[in-house]
Write a protein that holds these residues in place. Structure first.
Motif, PDB file in Angstrom:
ATOM      1  N   LEU A 531       0.825  -1.207   0.000  1.00 21.53           N
ATOM      2  CA  LEU A 531       0.000   0.000   0.000  1.00 21.53           C
ATOM      3  C   LEU A 531       0.862   1.260   0.000  1.00 21.53           C
ATOM      4  O   LEU A 531       0.546   2.248  -0.663  1.00 21.53           O
ATOM      5  CB  LEU A 531      -0.926   0.002   1.223  1.00 21.53           C
ATOM      6  CG  LEU A 531      -2.004  -1.084   1.290  1.00 21.53           C
ATOM      7  CD1 LEU A 531      -2.881  -0.884   2.517  1.00 21.53           C
ATOM      8  CD2 LEU A 531      -2.872  -1.090   0.047  1.00 21.53           C
ATOM      9  N   GLU A 532       1.954   1.221   0.777  1.00 19.60           N
ATOM     10  CA  GLU A 532       2.839   2.390   0.822  1.00 19.60           C
ATOM     11  C   GLU A 532       3.463   2.656  -0.543  1.00 19.60           C
ATOM     12  O   GLU A 532       3.623   3.806  -0.952  1.00 19.60           O
ATOM     13  CB  GLU A 532       3.921   2.171   1.880  1.00 19.60           C
ATOM     14  CG  GLU A 532       3.386   2.286   3.309  1.00 19.60           C
ATOM     15  CD  GLU A 532       4.426   1.918   4.353  1.00 19.60           C
ATOM     16  OE1 GLU A 532       5.620   1.854   3.989  1.00 19.60           O
ATOM     17  OE2 GLU A 532       4.042   1.702   5.509  1.00 19.60           O
ATOM     18  N   TYR A 536      -0.244   4.979  -0.316  1.00 13.28           N
ATOM     19  CA  TYR A 536      -1.016   5.094   0.937  1.00 13.28           C
ATOM     20  C   TYR A 536      -0.137   5.653   2.052  1.00 13.28           C
ATOM     21  O   TYR A 536       0.974   5.159   2.294  1.00 13.28           O
ATOM     22  CB  TYR A 536      -1.567   3.731   1.333  1.00 13.28           C
ATOM     23  CG  TYR A 536      -2.055   3.632   2.760  1.00 13.28           C
ATOM     24  CD1 TYR A 536      -3.177   4.347   3.188  1.00 13.28           C
ATOM     25  CD2 TYR A 536      -1.386   2.825   3.684  1.00 13.28           C
ATOM     26  CE1 TYR A 536      -3.626   4.250   4.506  1.00 13.28           C
ATOM     27  CE2 TYR A 536      -1.835   2.705   5.000  1.00 13.28           C
ATOM     28  CZ  TYR A 536      -2.947   3.429   5.405  1.00 13.28           C
ATOM     29  OH  TYR A 536      -3.379   3.333   6.701  1.00 13.28           O
ATOM     30  N   ASP A 589      -8.925   6.797   8.324  1.00 11.32           N
ATOM     31  CA  ASP A 589      -7.741   6.085   7.823  1.00 11.32           C
ATOM     32  C   ASP A 589      -8.109   4.695   7.314  1.00 11.32           C
ATOM     33  O   ASP A 589      -7.592   4.250   6.281  1.00 11.32           O
ATOM     34  CB  ASP A 589      -6.684   5.980   8.927  1.00 11.32           C
ATOM     35  CG  ASP A 589      -5.446   5.249   8.437  1.00 11.32           C
ATOM     36  OD1 ASP A 589      -4.711   5.821   7.606  1.00 11.32           O
ATOM     37  OD2 ASP A 589      -5.242   4.093   8.855  1.00 11.32           O
ATOM     38  N   THR A 592      -9.573   5.033   3.880  1.00  9.05           N
ATOM     39  CA  THR A 592      -8.541   5.184   2.855  1.00  9.05           C
ATOM     40  C   THR A 592      -7.818   3.857   2.611  1.00  9.05           C
ATOM     41  O   THR A 592      -7.552   3.467   1.461  1.00  9.05           O
ATOM     42  CB  THR A 592      -7.523   6.252   3.290  1.00  9.05           C
ATOM     43  OG1 THR A 592      -8.211   7.479   3.551  1.00  9.05           O
ATOM     44  CG2 THR A 592      -6.477   6.485   2.218  1.00  9.05           C
ATOM     45  N   PHE A 593      -7.498   3.147   3.696  1.00  3.74           N
ATOM     46  CA  PHE A 593      -6.846   1.841   3.617  1.00  3.74           C
ATOM     47  C   PHE A 593      -7.668   0.886   2.750  1.00  3.74           C
ATOM     48  O   PHE A 593      -7.127   0.191   1.879  1.00  3.74           O
ATOM     49  CB  PHE A 593      -6.693   1.290   5.050  1.00  3.74           C
ATOM     50  CG  PHE A 593      -6.161  -0.098   5.141  1.00  3.74           C
ATOM     51  CD1 PHE A 593      -4.788  -0.340   5.205  1.00  3.74           C
ATOM     52  CD2 PHE A 593      -7.023  -1.190   5.196  1.00  3.74           C
ATOM     53  CE1 PHE A 593      -4.295  -1.635   5.310  1.00  3.74           C
ATOM     54  CE2 PHE A 593      -6.539  -2.481   5.304  1.00  3.74           C
ATOM     55  CZ  PHE A 593      -5.164  -2.710   5.357  1.00  3.74           C
ATOM     56  N   PHE A 596      -7.403   1.575  -1.018  1.00  5.05           N
ATOM     57  CA  PHE A 596      -6.144   1.091  -1.602  1.00  5.05           C
ATOM     58  C   PHE A 596      -6.131  -0.426  -1.716  1.00  5.05           C
ATOM     59  O   PHE A 596      -5.652  -0.989  -2.711  1.00  5.05           O
ATOM     60  CB  PHE A 596      -4.957   1.578  -0.757  1.00  5.05           C
ATOM     61  CG  PHE A 596      -4.472   2.955  -1.125  1.00  5.05           C
ATOM     62  CD1 PHE A 596      -3.528   3.119  -2.139  1.00  5.05           C
ATOM     63  CD2 PHE A 596      -4.952   4.078  -0.481  1.00  5.05           C
ATOM     64  CE1 PHE A 596      -3.073   4.390  -2.492  1.00  5.05           C
ATOM     65  CE2 PHE A 596      -4.509   5.352  -0.825  1.00  5.05           C
ATOM     66  CZ  PHE A 596      -3.569   5.518  -1.835  1.00  5.05           C
TER      67      PHE A 596
END
Length: 627
Positions: A531-532, A536, A589, A592-593, A596
């Protein structure tokens, strides 16, 4: 005459209680003629009297009376001939007719002057007052019944128990339960069923369960009551376990029971269970009438499939305003506001006129889709075209609509000028809007009004505390937490559920109790790296604790929603939809997580939180980030 404290019921020491024998058959034989659908009192001929003393003559004459004046004529003739003294069956029939048609000014004086009374006489009066809603006289007559030395039967006791249920008087219910045991009726099927129903409706769940488990024989009504009350008390999983157990014991649910079971499914939000229940309904060829069909629309909608809800709606032959309103509501909390609005003219073309619930559903749909102008139009339409005066629920939807859109001047103007009494829902809607837009001062005002109405609700304190935390006012956060501690209020813990292979799995933040915890955390760690790379960035503003950033990241990383999604990825076949349920509002959060995750795993994720549904697909959410 009836000024008494009904908790002081007692049996005098000198009373001689005869052995129990059921008078139900006698009562039924006595009362059945009046329940004959072929008998219409309004069309009966005027009674003609003779000098006979045959009780059958008076019984048939009473049945043929067409109004109270004729009943009184028979009453006078019976009294003149001494039948009130000589024949209790005639007296009880006369008493029953007065009670059946609510002539209590005639029935009670007659009852009061009877030289002799039997259990039928007492049952008629106790049951009559119960059905008429005169609970004080019902309890008073029952008290006198006990004091008379007679033993109540399995007709009278359920009547009194139902009054305890309707008045939610569990203290009186337990007292009646003691009498049931004293009279040797603890295993009577009808009495036990009434007691289970009473305890369940009074929310004395443990008492209801103990009695239910001890019952030698349970009928369909008793099973249905227990299934319903478990669903209402947040134990929907237990409701569906009872459904399976009921079938194993050879009790087949009817359509009424299936409505209760469908509602339990809706409360649980488990799609697999919903399909199982639907298959059972289809296998029994139960037609989808308005009641069952509407319940199934609600079930599928709350299990995360508005498409199945629409399919059910579309196949129903008969619909009414409740069905239409349920479908509008389903579109609303799935974020499909436009479809909800489009359904309204379809209802009108079908000849269905909207009611208050319809407009609540429409305003709710507008609120969750950000359709401010459309919401205002519906409010005007409701009052102008359908003469429906807005109540507090409509105003709450409007305040929610305006608050979400950040139009607080309009919202406050609406609140200050409304003529209906403001409740916790309305102030809660304003407070929720303040949380979204960081309106701290207005939030304090809303919270003050809210806490005056519900000072013991921890959710209100937590919401205000979260607003302070988001604004960085940690001193105010500490004050709120200290106030909660002083008032012995605890924050409602957050839980997330996921259904896989017909089994419900539950997670809390930082949970490591699941048998597959090692796999879940390994998946979550791998997922976070992916994700990063996809862009994200964890938003630590949603960690509402005054701790350092590293600890905030650790807390954020193990939110219950994330654990449930990670389990869904390792515990369900690739490509299948992941459905999770959260008892609180999903945090920003985690929202959003989820977007993704849906993009990089190509999975559809359906999240049901305390307010609505979120459908995550290919990196986007059905709410349009407006929730």
């Amino acid at each position: 005459m009836y000024k008494f404290k009904y908790q002081t019921l007692f049996i005098p020491r000198h009373s001689k209680l005869p052995l129990f024998s059921s008078y139900s058959a006698t009562a039924t034989a006595l009362l059945d003629p009046l329940t004959d659908p072929n008998i219409h009192i309004a069309q009966a001929p005027k009674p003609q009297f003779s000098h006979t003393l045959d009780p059958k003559f008076y019984l048939s004459t009473l049945i043929n009376c067409k109004n109270v004046a004729h009943v009184r004529q028979v009453h006078a003739q019976v009294a003149t001939n001494g039948m009130l003294v000589g024949d209790l069956i005639v007296a009880n029939k006369l008493l029953y007719i007065y009670v059946q048609h609510k002539y209590f000014d005639d029935s009670y004086p007659l009852f009061d002057t009877l030289p002799e009374r039997n259990p039928v006489s007492w049952s008629v009066m106790v049951g009559g007052f119960s059905k008429n809603g005169d609970y004080t006289k019902c309890f008073g007559t029952f008290r006198d019944y006990i004091r008379s030395g007679e033993v109540p039967d399995n007709y009278t006791l359920p009547c009194v128990i139902r009054v305890c249920r309707d008045t939610r008087d569990v203290k009186m219910g337990r007292l009646i339960h003691n009498f049931v045991c004293m009279f040797g009726l603890r295993f009577d099927h009808f009495v036990c069923a009434a007691l289970v129903d009473m305890y369940a409706k009074c929310r004395a769940i443990d008492d209801a369960w103990r009695l239910f488990d001890r019952m030698v024989k349970r009928d369909l009504v008793t099973w249905t009551v227990m299934i319903g009350v478990c669903a209402e008390c947040g134990m929907a999983n237990k409701s569906l376990a009872l459904f399976d157990r009921m079938k194993e014991e050879g009790i087949l649910p009817d359509k009424v029971a299936m409505v209760t079971i469908v509602n339990a499914c809706a409360a649980l939000g488990a799609m697999h269970k919903a399909k199982t229940v639907h298959n059972y309904i289809s296998s029994k060829n139960f037609s989808l009438d308005v009641i069952l069909g509407t319940a199934m629309i609600d079930m599928y909608a709350k299990c995360g499939s508005v498409d199945f809800a629409w399919e059910t709606f579309d196949t129903m032959r008969e619909r009414n305003v409740i069905t239409g309103s349920a479908m509008i509501a389903a579109f609303g909390y799935h974020g499909q506001g436009r479809k909800a609005i489009d359904l309204f003219p379809m209802m009108l073309r079908s000849g269905i006129s909207p009611n208050r619930v319809t407009f609540v559903s429409l305003l709710y749909a507008c609120s969750h889709a950000g359709l401010v102008d459309e919401g205002r139009k519906f409010c005007s339409l409701m009052h102008g075209n359908y003469c429906i005066r807005p109540d507090v629920k409509h105003y709450t939807c409007l305040v929610d609509l305006l608050g979400r859109a950040g139009r607080f001047d309009h919202a406050m103007n609406l609140i200050e000028n409304m003529t209906v009494e403001k409740d916790e829902g309305l102030w809660g809607a304003l407070l929720a809007g303040c949380r979204i837009h960081g309106q701290v001062e207005l939030a304090e005002k809303a919270a003050k009004s809210l806490l005056e109405i519900q000072p013991k609700n921890p959710g209100h304190y937590v919401l205000l505390s979260n607003i302070y935390a988001k604004a960085g006012k940690w001193g105010d956060v500490a004050k709120i937490r200290e106030l909660m501690s002083r008032r012995r209020l605890k924050k409602i813990p957050g839980w997330t559920w996921i259904e896989t292979e017909n089994e419900i799995h539950q997670f809390s933040t930082g949970d490591r109790t699941h048998p597959r915890s090692k796999e879940i955390y390994t998946e979550l760690k791998s997922l976070s790296k992916k994700l990063e790379l996809a862009g994200y960035i964890p938003d630590t503003n949603f960690v509402l604790h005054d701790v350092d950033e590293e600890l905030k990241l650790g807390i954020l990383y193990t939110h219950s929603e994330k654990l449930a999604i990670a389990f869904g990825l390792v515990g369900t076949p690739e490509g299948t939809t992941i459905r999770i349920t959260k008892n609180l509002r999903v945090c920003g959060d985690c929202h959003t997580f989820s977007k993704f995750v849906s993009a990089i795993t190509r999975r559809v994720i359906v999240v049901r939180d305390a307010n609505r549904f979120h459908h995550f697909r290919e990196g986007a959410c059905s709410c349009g980030d407006y929730w």
